[in-house]
Enzyme design. Structure first.
Site, PDB file in Angstrom:
ATOM      1  CG  ASP A 188      -1.714   1.277   1.359  1.00 21.48           C
ATOM      2  OD1 ASP A 188      -2.520   1.512   0.452  1.00 21.48           O
ATOM      3  OD2 ASP A 188      -1.529   2.026   2.333  1.00 21.48           O
ATOM      4  CD  GLU A 272      -3.083   1.149  -3.189  1.00 20.67           C
ATOM      5  OE1 GLU A 272      -4.133   1.717  -2.944  1.00 20.67           O
ATOM      6  OE2 GLU A 272      -1.988   1.537  -2.766  1.00 20.67           O
ATOM      7  CG  ASP A 368      -0.420   3.203   5.994  1.00 17.53           C
ATOM      8  OD1 ASP A 368      -1.495   3.653   5.572  1.00 17.53           O
ATOM      9  OD2 ASP A 368       0.499   3.907   6.449  1.00 17.53           O
TER      10      ASP A 368
END
Ligand SMILES: [Zn+2]
Length: 403
Positions: A188, A272, A368
């Protein structure tokens, strides 16, 4: 598998060589702008010219006849510029690629002159046509580095007042399999913290711009007080340029360290799929529909760009490929609001920036790390084949009531 690799060195031209290289840059820019202007003019007149490399080359000939100074510098970079222009038109007209039309080049922007042939590379110097041998600096890091593979081209760039040469190489290497079979890791990326891994480890960002922001502002104020183009103005300007270069170096160094460590320890990495261009789009909006929180958004944009996520992803991708690993990209939506334990999705799960507290099941974790675990799981849900690496079993994305 063909491995493409670039080697970059700080070029140390003499004053005369630098003057000639500057002239090359100027001529390439002149050629690009002249042909672009002609295209736009003919388009407006309703009599467009063909937009391909061969047609541009024919017009370069005419341009050289009118402007003899174009013949004083190597011709290859000018032709390469036209190749780039033809490519820019091709991508602009490709409906699958949403790129804009080619734009005029301004003086002072980072530009390159590319030599596809006629150059020679030695251990600490490069021979360029019409320029001669130019030395490059070998730092402690690059001294032992040998250029491997066939050198395809050499590009000279002027960036923030410093010259660089990069060599694009190609070589055939055997297909490798990553020495680490697992574990697969999800990452992340964030503004407050550069990267959080699903195994609980963190990478802090360099935040290079933030670190030097005050010094930069100080130097800019000082520059503003000087008489433009005076000796002192030039000196102040050079200091700013140097600071910009340091910021870029610090940022690049941190990204390389993080991507090297991660690609070494993990065969499969899940990231991501952030559309950074969309995220940093200006919030100003239009006159009819002005944006909200413009100033705050601008500040965030600067921090987003300071993190260098796009560059991080690029480095991870090629470093993993070299080791026989894989980079997977997943949809980032709701990963930070979803509970990793029960799957409950709610904005209330994130009351603070740092901690995640599920309102449904009471699961508490670092925000996170929770997001990184969701990213990892999402790759499992997507059931992407990843060479036998074991992914966590996906769970149902249903909210459970708290006991
Ligand atoms: Zn929960």
């Amino acid at each position: 598998m063909t491995r493409r690799q670039a080697y970059r060195f700080r070029l140390k031209p003499t004053l005369a060589e630098a003057a000639l290289l500057r002239q090359c840059l100027g001529c390439s820019r002149f050629v690009w702008n002249a042909i672009l202007a002609e295209n736009e003019h003919r388009f407006d007149e309703g009599d467009p010219l063909p937009l391909n490399y061969a047609a541009f080359c024919a017009r370069l000939k005419a341009l050289k006849a009118r402007h003899p100074f174009l013949r004083e510098v190597p011709s290859q970079p000018q032709q390469q510029t036209l190749r780039d222009l033809a490519l820019a038109y091709r991508t602009a007209f490709d409906p699958n690629l949403a790129t804009g039309m080619p734009a005029f080049k301004k003086k002072g922007f980072a530009q390159g002159i590319r030599f596809p042939q006629g150059f020679k590379v030695e251990r600490n110097g490069v021979f360029l046509p019409k320029v001669g041998w130019v030395a490059f600096r070998l730092s402690r890091r690059t001294a032992k580095r040998r250029i491997e593979g066939a050198v395809k081209n050499a590009t000279v760039r002027l960036e923030a007042g410093a010259w660089y040469v990069s060599f694009q190489t190609e070589r055939e290497v055997a297909e490798t399999t990553h020495e680490k079979a697992g574990p697969v890791v999800g990452i992340d990326v964030g503004v407050a913290r550069f990267a959080a891994l699903s195994d609980g480890t963190f990478f802090e960002g360099a935040n290079a711009f933030k670190t030097y922001e005050r010094r930069l502002a100080f130097l800019q104020r000082r520059l503003a007080r000087k008489v433009k183009f005076s000796g002192n103005w030039r000196k102040a300007k050079a200091r700013i340029t140097k600071l910009h270069r340091r910021i870029a170096n610090v940022r690049q160094d941190q990204l390389h360290k993080a991507s090297a460590t991660i690609s070494k320890n993990h065969a499969v990495v899940v990231l991501e799929d952030l559309r950074i261009a969309n995220m940093t789009m200006s919030a100003a909006g239009t006159i009819e529909a002005p944006g909200r929180n413009v100033a705050q958004k601008r500040g965030l944009n600067r921090r987003v760009l300071d993190q260098g996520w796009g560059e991080f992803r690029r480095q991870l991708d090629y470093k993993l490929a070299w080791r026989g690993g894989t980079l997977l990209l997943v949809d980032p939506r709701e990963t930070s609001r979803t509970c990793h334990t029960c799957g409950h999705v709610s904005a209330d799960n994130r009351r603070t920036q740092a901690t995640f507290l599920c309102v449904a099941c009471g699961h508490a974790a670092d925000a996170d790390t929770n997001a990184a675990k969701n990213i990892l799981r999402r790759a499992g849900c997507a059931r992407i084949a990843c060479g036998g690496a074991s992914l966590e079993a996906p769970v149902k994305q249903e909210a459970q009531s708290a006991a």
